[in-house]
Design an enzyme around this catalytic site. Structure first.
Site: not given
Ligand code: PCA
Length: 227
Positions: A101, A154, A179
């Site tokens: 995105r 991620c 996450h």
């Molecule tokens: N979050 C991003 C990429 C690096 C990060 O810490 C993600 O959720 O894709």
């Protein structure tokens, strides 16, 4: 008669924890801030090694593969920022899709490209994600299973990790992705956005490592969502 010698590993078993560099205009990334606080922490004889990953498609997987090659970890937990989420969220599934995105830190923005050409559509985490959520909540940390890691870097590194484990790792090596929310100092720039203190995030990762090392079979407890 001499007893057969068991080979002695030269180093204690290792756990690889990764966090990301900042991206999307942020000055910090909570995943790296939390992960680096645990570098050198040992639990049940296993030593945690923290490594920072670039927020770049391709390079992230290359860095992860290099760290895995160096450390031969028995457990790999990749951590990333999910701005807007209010909880620590172990991810259930990595999908074979890159769809940015926003551009990554090298200016790349793939659209509907596979992470691994000819790879399977998806891999499941091999972490005990339900037990992790249970243990996090019991310790007073808001947590839930997440059923999508998105389609940015991620999910990309998560898919790369699971592909590497499926294709090359010793049996029994586990891995997955978690996450985490913004830090309060980031959320202060987005009024209304949820956040979590660094000390809570660090404790959450300790719990995640402990549970992943200790719980062999995940518990059967709902982590589903209607949509
Ligand atoms: N979050 C991003 C990429 C690096 C990060 O810490 C993600 O959720 O894709």
């Amino acid at each position: 008669m001499t007893s057969p010698k068991t080979p002695r590993p030269s180093a204690p078993p290792s756990v690889l924890l990764t966090g990301f560099e900042p991206f999307g205009g942020e000055a910090i990334n909570p995943s790296w801030e939390a992960v680096r606080a645990l570098d050198g922490w040992t639990h049940a004889g296993a030593v945690v090694h923290a490594r920072q990953m670039p927020c770049v498609f391709g390079a992230a997987i290359d860095s992860l593969a290099a760290a895995m090659d160096e450390l031969k970890p028995r457990l790999v937990l990749c951590i990333g920022q999910a701005g807007g989420r209010a909880e620590v969220t172990p991810e259930r599934v990595a999908i074979n899709v890159d769809d940015g995105r926003i551009a990554d830190n090298a200016g790349r923005q793939p659209v509907d490209a596979p992470v691994v050409v000819e790879g399977p559509a998806a891999y499941f985490s091999t972490l005990p994600i339900k037990a992790m959520v249970r243990d996090l909540r019991a310790a007073g940390v808001p947590a839930s299973v997440s059923n999508t890691a998105g389609t940015f870097v991620c999910n990309h590194i998560f898919y790369g990790l699971m592909h590497q484990l499926a294709e090359h790792a010793q049996p029994g090596v586990r891995g997955g992705f978690i996450h985490i929310p913004y830090l309060p100092e980031q959320a202060a720039n987005f009024p209304g956005a949820p956040s979590m203190a660094l000390a809570t995030l660090v404790e959450a990762l300790r719990i995640a490592v402990r549970t992943a090392l200790e719980v062999e079979r995940d518990i059967a407890e709902t982590g589903g969502q209607l949509h």
